[in-house]
Design a protein around this motif. Structure first.
Motif, PDB file in Angstrom:
ATOM      1  N   GLN A 265     -76.024  23.530  33.424  1.00 24.66           N
ATOM      2  CA  GLN A 265     -76.534  22.076  33.816  1.00 24.66           C
ATOM      3  C   GLN A 265     -75.504  21.635  34.916  1.00 24.66           C
ATOM      4  OE1 GLN A 265     -79.706  20.688  33.213  1.00 24.66           O
ATOM      5  NE2 GLN A 265     -79.119  19.716  35.134  1.00 24.66           N
TER       6      GLN A 265
ATOM      7  N   MET B   9     -81.976  17.754  36.823  1.00 26.64           N
ATOM      8  CA  MET B   9     -80.977  17.923  37.716  1.00 26.64           C
ATOM      9  C   MET B   9     -80.672  16.392  38.094  1.00 26.64           C
ATOM     10  SD  MET B   9     -81.152  21.547  39.905  1.00 26.64           S
ATOM     11  CE  MET B   9     -82.260  20.685  40.997  1.00 26.64           C
ATOM     12  N   SER B  10     -79.318  16.238  38.324  1.00 26.17           N
ATOM     13  CA  SER B  10     -79.070  14.790  38.903  1.00 26.17           C
ATOM     14  C   SER B  10     -77.956  14.857  40.082  1.00 26.17           C
ATOM     15  CB  SER B  10     -78.736  13.812  37.828  1.00 26.17           C
ATOM     16  OG  SER B  10     -77.565  14.252  37.193  1.00 26.17           O
ATOM     17  N   ILE B  11     -78.002  14.044  40.947  1.00 22.52           N
ATOM     18  CA  ILE B  11     -76.945  14.257  42.031  1.00 22.52           C
ATOM     19  C   ILE B  11     -75.786  12.988  41.502  1.00 22.52           C
ATOM     20  CG2 ILE B  11     -76.387  13.074  44.435  1.00 22.52           C
ATOM     21  CD1 ILE B  11     -79.292  13.760  44.901  1.00 22.52           C
ATOM     22  N   GLN B  12     -74.691  13.502  41.341  1.00 24.55           N
ATOM     23  CA  GLN B  12     -73.297  12.917  41.002  1.00 24.55           C
ATOM     24  C   GLN B  12     -72.716  12.236  42.239  1.00 24.55           C
ATOM     25  OE1 GLN B  12     -72.344  13.597  37.633  1.00 24.55           O
ATOM     26  NE2 GLN B  12     -74.767  14.350  37.752  1.00 24.55           N
TER      27      GLN B  12
ATOM     28  N   ASP C 280     -76.417  20.581  38.811  1.00 26.56           N
ATOM     29  CA  ASP C 280     -76.095  19.051  39.520  1.00 26.56           C
ATOM     30  C   ASP C 280     -75.009  19.444  40.420  1.00 26.56           C
ATOM     31  OD1 ASP C 280     -77.608  18.186  37.244  1.00 26.56           O
ATOM     32  OD2 ASP C 280     -75.856  17.554  35.998  1.00 26.56           O
TER      33      ASP C 280
ATOM     34  N   ASP D 216     -77.331  17.515  48.689  1.00 25.67           N
ATOM     35  CA  ASP D 216     -77.607  16.337  49.057  1.00 25.67           C
ATOM     36  C   ASP D 216     -76.765  15.443  50.219  1.00 25.67           C
ATOM     37  OD1 ASP D 216     -79.417  13.737  48.776  1.00 25.67           O
ATOM     38  OD2 ASP D 216     -77.356  13.108  48.007  1.00 25.67           O
TER      39      ASP D 216
ATOM     40  N   GLU E   2     -77.128  20.521  43.446  1.00 26.23           N
ATOM     41  CA  GLU E   2     -77.948  19.433  44.285  1.00 26.23           C
ATOM     42  C   GLU E   2     -77.096  18.213  44.895  1.00 26.23           C
ATOM     43  OE1 GLU E   2     -81.244  16.395  42.748  1.00 26.23           O
ATOM     44  OE2 GLU E   2     -80.396  17.638  41.043  1.00 26.23           O
ATOM     45  N   THR E   3     -76.070  17.956  44.233  1.00 21.01           N
ATOM     46  CA  THR E   3     -75.096  16.899  44.921  1.00 21.01           C
ATOM     47  C   THR E   3     -74.583  17.641  46.252  1.00 21.01           C
ATOM     48  OG1 THR E   3     -74.478  16.159  42.926  1.00 21.01           O
ATOM     49  CG2 THR E   3     -72.888  15.678  44.274  1.00 21.01           C
TER      50      THR E   3
END
Length: 168
Positions: free
Chosen positions: A30, A1-4, A34, A41, A37-38
């Protein structure tokens, strides 16, 4: 996972029409992770794909019952409002429209047709605050921002404020 990166007004991607999703695969799953998570956040309670630069019909919304507990979200693929009734006014803000909240008139009850991550069709009927969140996020998929629902005066004041930020 990644913050966009969350795109902000007046970036053009926020005004583009989105494409319907036809491929339900691991890449879509996916992207949903993401986006969630974004959203958390930021922090927010909803996020549409155009807000992270993707012109596709995809939103994620927070459905956590306890704001202090475990975070739960719901992805809606190709969501569309198919029925509505009543009106309400609620205060809204937007991750793509920083430093502005305003009262917006929306439908009180909506029914939304959408697909899940496997492509299965569903309908969801809801009202009050959750109906507002769904309408706000679905607007993003049509290139509409909540400032478009404001009076011309309020909208122009905000545009002037953004112009000053961009000149710095």
């Amino acid at each position: 996972m990644s913050i966009q990166r969350i795109y902000q007004y007046p970036e053009p991607v926020l005004r583009q029409k989105t494409e319907k999703i036809a491929t339900f695969d691991n890449g879509l799953a996916q992207l949903v992770e993401d986006m969630a998570e974004t959203m958390y956040d930021a922090p927010g309670i909803g996020l549409a794909a155009p807000q992270i630069g993707k012109s596709i019909k995809l939103i994620v919304v927070d459905i956590s019952e306890d704001k202090e507990g475990e975070k739960k979200f719901m992805p809606l693929v190709n969501p569309e409002i198919v029925a509505h009734e009543g009106n309400q006014i609620d205060e809204e803000g937007c991750l793509s429209v920083p430093e502005l909240t305003a009262n917006v008139k929306r439908y009180q009850k909506v029914t939304v047709a959408y697909q899940d991550l496997q492509g299965q069709a569903h309908e969801l009927s809801t009202e009050n605050r959750f109906a507002v969140v769904l309408q706000h996020e679905i607007d993003h998929l049509n290139g509409i921002l909540f400032i478009d629902h404001l009076s011309p005066l309020k909208r122009n004041l905000y545009k002037k404020k953004v112009k000053k930020w961009l000149e710095k």
